[in-house]
Scaffold this motif. Structure first.
Motif, PDB file in Angstrom:
ATOM      1  N   LYS A  57       0.833  -1.216   0.000  1.00 41.67           N
ATOM      2  CA  LYS A  57       0.000   0.000   0.000  1.00 41.67           C
ATOM      3  C   LYS A  57       0.863   1.258   0.000  1.00 41.67           C
ATOM      4  O   LYS A  57       0.523   2.263  -0.613  1.00 41.67           O
ATOM      5  N   PHE A  68      -2.646   1.786  -6.996  1.00 42.26           N
ATOM      6  CA  PHE A  68      -3.894   1.823  -6.221  1.00 42.26           C
ATOM      7  C   PHE A  68      -3.711   2.640  -4.948  1.00 42.26           C
ATOM      8  O   PHE A  68      -2.602   2.891  -4.497  1.00 42.26           O
ATOM      9  N   MET A  69      -4.828   3.051  -4.365  1.00 40.70           N
ATOM     10  CA  MET A  69      -4.818   3.854  -3.147  1.00 40.70           C
ATOM     11  C   MET A  69      -4.894   2.991  -1.903  1.00 40.70           C
ATOM     12  O   MET A  69      -4.185   3.237  -0.940  1.00 40.70           O
ATOM     13  N   ALA A  84      -7.698  -3.343  -7.765  1.00 43.03           N
ATOM     14  CA  ALA A  84      -8.148  -2.700  -6.533  1.00 43.03           C
ATOM     15  C   ALA A  84      -9.606  -2.265  -6.686  1.00 43.03           C
ATOM     16  O   ALA A  84     -10.178  -2.368  -7.753  1.00 43.03           O
ATOM     17  N   GLN A  85     -10.152  -1.756  -5.597  1.00 42.81           N
ATOM     18  CA  GLN A  85     -11.514  -1.221  -5.508  1.00 42.81           C
ATOM     19  C   GLN A  85     -12.539  -2.343  -5.350  1.00 42.81           C
ATOM     20  O   GLN A  85     -12.857  -3.068  -6.291  1.00 42.81           O
ATOM     21  N   GLN A 115     -22.705  -0.600  -5.038  1.00 42.94           N
ATOM     22  CA  GLN A 115     -22.301   0.788  -4.749  1.00 42.94           C
ATOM     23  C   GLN A 115     -22.976   1.286  -3.477  1.00 42.94           C
ATOM     24  O   GLN A 115     -22.356   1.978  -2.666  1.00 42.94           O
ATOM     25  N   ASP A 116     -24.240   0.952  -3.322  1.00 41.90           N
ATOM     26  CA  ASP A 116     -24.944   1.341  -2.103  1.00 41.90           C
ATOM     27  C   ASP A 116     -24.235   0.762  -0.877  1.00 41.90           C
ATOM     28  O   ASP A 116     -24.015   1.460   0.115  1.00 41.90           O
ATOM     29  N   ASN A 118     -21.153  -0.143  -0.578  1.00 44.65           N
ATOM     30  CA  ASN A 118     -19.872   0.554  -0.425  1.00 44.65           C
ATOM     31  C   ASN A 118     -20.065   1.912   0.256  1.00 44.65           C
ATOM     32  O   ASN A 118     -19.285   2.311   1.119  1.00 44.65           O
ATOM     33  N   ASP A 119     -21.134   2.600  -0.105  1.00 44.72           N
ATOM     34  CA  ASP A 119     -21.440   3.896   0.517  1.00 44.72           C
ATOM     35  C   ASP A 119     -21.802   3.727   1.995  1.00 44.72           C
ATOM     36  O   ASP A 119     -21.412   4.550   2.832  1.00 44.72           O
ATOM     37  N   ASP A 122     -18.731   3.384   3.964  1.00 45.70           N
ATOM     38  CA  ASP A 122     -18.082   4.696   4.101  1.00 45.70           C
ATOM     39  C   ASP A 122     -18.739   5.523   5.202  1.00 45.70           C
ATOM     40  O   ASP A 122     -18.057   6.113   6.042  1.00 45.70           O
ATOM     41  N   GLU A 123     -20.058   5.572   5.159  1.00 46.01           N
ATOM     42  CA  GLU A 123     -20.764   6.452   6.091  1.00 46.01           C
ATOM     43  C   GLU A 123     -20.669   5.952   7.525  1.00 46.01           C
ATOM     44  O   GLU A 123     -20.528   6.729   8.468  1.00 46.01           O
ATOM     45  N   PHE A 127     -16.008   7.562   6.589  1.00 46.43           N
ATOM     46  CA  PHE A 127     -15.072   7.558   5.460  1.00 46.43           C
ATOM     47  C   PHE A 127     -13.687   7.102   5.879  1.00 46.43           C
ATOM     48  O   PHE A 127     -12.691   7.792   5.654  1.00 46.43           O
ATOM     49  N   ARG A 130     -11.845   9.182   8.996  1.00 45.49           N
ATOM     50  CA  ARG A 130     -11.232  10.511   8.813  1.00 45.49           C
ATOM     51  C   ARG A 130     -11.549  11.435   9.984  1.00 45.49           C
ATOM     52  O   ARG A 130     -10.830  12.369  10.267  1.00 45.49           O
ATOM     53  N   ARG A 145     -30.124   8.935   8.310  1.00 43.86           N
ATOM     54  CA  ARG A 145     -29.403   8.428   7.147  1.00 43.86           C
ATOM     55  C   ARG A 145     -29.325   6.882   7.144  1.00 43.86           C
ATOM     56  O   ARG A 145     -29.599   6.260   6.120  1.00 43.86           O
TER      57      ARG A 145
ATOM     58  N   MET B  69     -30.560   6.847  -2.790  1.00 45.67           N
ATOM     59  CA  MET B  69     -30.175   7.856  -1.812  1.00 45.67           C
ATOM     60  C   MET B  69     -29.989   9.228  -2.448  1.00 45.67           C
ATOM     61  O   MET B  69     -30.413  10.216  -1.884  1.00 45.67           O
ATOM     62  N   GLN B  85     -26.563   5.699  -8.762  1.00 46.66           N
ATOM     63  CA  GLN B  85     -25.136   5.434  -8.516  1.00 46.66           C
ATOM     64  C   GLN B  85     -24.319   5.638  -9.797  1.00 46.66           C
ATOM     65  O   GLN B  85     -24.339   4.818 -10.715  1.00 46.66           O
ATOM     66  N   LYS B 112     -12.381  -0.226 -12.158  1.00 44.76           N
ATOM     67  CA  LYS B 112     -11.505   0.255 -11.077  1.00 44.76           C
ATOM     68  C   LYS B 112     -11.203   1.748 -11.258  1.00 44.76           C
ATOM     69  O   LYS B 112     -11.229   2.525 -10.301  1.00 44.76           O
ATOM     70  N   ARG B 148      -1.176  11.901  -4.776  1.00 42.70           N
ATOM     71  CA  ARG B 148      -1.137  10.438  -4.965  1.00 42.70           C
ATOM     72  C   ARG B 148      -2.215   9.979  -5.943  1.00 42.70           C
ATOM     73  O   ARG B 148      -1.964   9.138  -6.810  1.00 42.70           O
ATOM     74  N   ILE B 152      -1.576   8.062  -9.424  1.00 43.57           N
ATOM     75  CA  ILE B 152      -2.239   6.792  -9.752  1.00 43.57           C
ATOM     76  C   ILE B 152      -2.804   6.849 -11.176  1.00 43.57           C
ATOM     77  O   ILE B 152      -2.644   5.918 -11.969  1.00 43.57           O
TER      78      ILE B 152
END
Lengths: 253, 253
Positions: A57, A68-69, A84-85, A115-116, A118-119, A122-123, A127, A130, A145, B69, B85, B112, B148, B152
């Motif tokens: 990483k 990749f991040m 990745a992802q 995607q939902d 994945n969101d 995050d929420e 995230f 952070r 939410r 959403m 999405q 990706k 970064r 990428i």
């Protein structure tokens, strides 16, 4: 840097000639979706340890096997692909191992559901941690939410005539990517952080039951047992997991 | 609620029998990727006004045409599909209109790349403006994380032998989803918020030139002209755009 060539393998999942290598942290969070899809597809994989994941990483993008991040990163050895992802990995595996629906429309709705998910991850973690939860943000999240996300998944099941007891999403009689995604998202979350369980039962009772039904499928129940033994109650890990547990303990839902 | 049936059409893009309707805010942000892919595919679409987008977003999930959403939401009228999405929408359109690469591996790398773009948009806006930029976060973002991301993308181009002057991603001679995504992400960002442009030139000079080359393709340049005239310098909108502009003006990069 080559991934997976004679490297030390810390707490790897299995040894030998396997088709895939999954780089992810030792927690049952984003990588868990990949493990579950691999399990449903009947595919073996190995998992390098924390130090190897961290090392790759931190490389500069032009020194990574593919730029990749952040993990998860999946290597498909036969295809010579490093990817990745999480949503891209899931989609690739599902297409390769016959876990996608037949029509373009249902495939698109599966992508949207991933995607939902994945969101939501995050929420839930602000995230990737952070910042840490404050009472104001927590209340707004668990009162508005998060219930809305739960209702979105509940309605997705309803739109496909899927219930806690019967059916699968977009493929009727056969579990696929969408089902695994729902089951891991809500099933693992509410088992590791059981303060969320009553909220899910209130806003998405069919999702709650459906997640348990899917997780009881033999390949998934096997992998869950292994991973529960390995990770215990851990979920997303780090300070942000502590922050969530603190909010659940002090303020509840 | 049915989308698009005899509703008022505020600042719609075009009138009449079109194949698609795109619900998105009147800013050139996430929806811009969908518009660009539709343009490259030669597809007409209409765009309901702010009030209609807002109304459908605020409905309960079980009252929405498909539970979601947030915008963008695309309606494919022929397919009777309502899809939210951004990455799911782009993938659906690209598959339907021959903008995906041929191989499963290249398709996965395209997915990706789209996820990467989606993450950059999140990070740039502090996840849809959930908080405002502070100097500490800003410095860490523009000195570490954003460079970064740029590196990428630069390395992704290099891995495909694509430069500012020649080639396209994963399809060599034909522009597709990956190219449009790179061009809209970095090209629109640096034209609307030109304080970012020197950073992109420093960390991803090929990406900067490539984005301009792709945006100059006839269908894309036409749509950009229309939308630049419509939106002016606006980018992501709202308080978070003001916060970015404030940081760029006071602290630069």
């Amino acid at each position: 840097m080559e991934l997976c060539s004679d490297q030390k393998r810390g707490d790897q999942h299995s040894v030998g000639q396997v088709g895939y290598t999954l780089y992810y942290w030792p927690i049952p969070f984003r990588g868990e979706f990949v493990c579950a899809v691999l399990a449903l597809a009947g595919q073996d994989y190995d998992e390098p340890g924390f130090d190897d994941v961290s090392a790759v990483k931190l490389l500069e993008p032009d020194a990574q096997p593919a730029p990749f991040m952040a993990p998860p990163v999946l290597v498909d050895h036969d295809a010579d692909l490093t990817l990745a992802q999480m949503p891209a990995i899931l989609r690739y595996l599902a297409a390769k191992h016959d876990l996608m629906p037949e029509t373009a429309k249902d495939a698109a709705l599966t992508d949207k559901l991933v995607q939902d998910a994945n969101d939501v991850l995050d929420e839930l973690t602000l995230f990737g941690g952070r910042s840490m939860w404050t009472l104001g943000e927590w209340e707004s999240f668990v009162e508005e939410r998060l219930p809305r996300w739960m209702a979105i998944f509940e309605q997705t099941l309803a739109s496909q005539n899927v219930t806690a007891e019967t059916g699968y999403l977009f493929r009727r009689d056969t579990p696929g990517l969408a089902d695994v995604t729902v089951a891991i998202l809500w099933g693992v979350m509410t088992s590791k952080l059981d303060g969320y369980a009553p909220l899910l039962l209130r806003h998405a009772p069919q999702v709650a039951g459906f997640a348990q039904r899917v997780l009881a499928l033999k390949p998934l129940s096997r992998v869950r047992k292994e991973r529960d033994a390995r990770f215990g109650d851990q979920y997303c890990g780090g300070q942000i997991e502590a922050s969530i547990r603190d909010m659940l303990a002090r303020h509840g839902i």
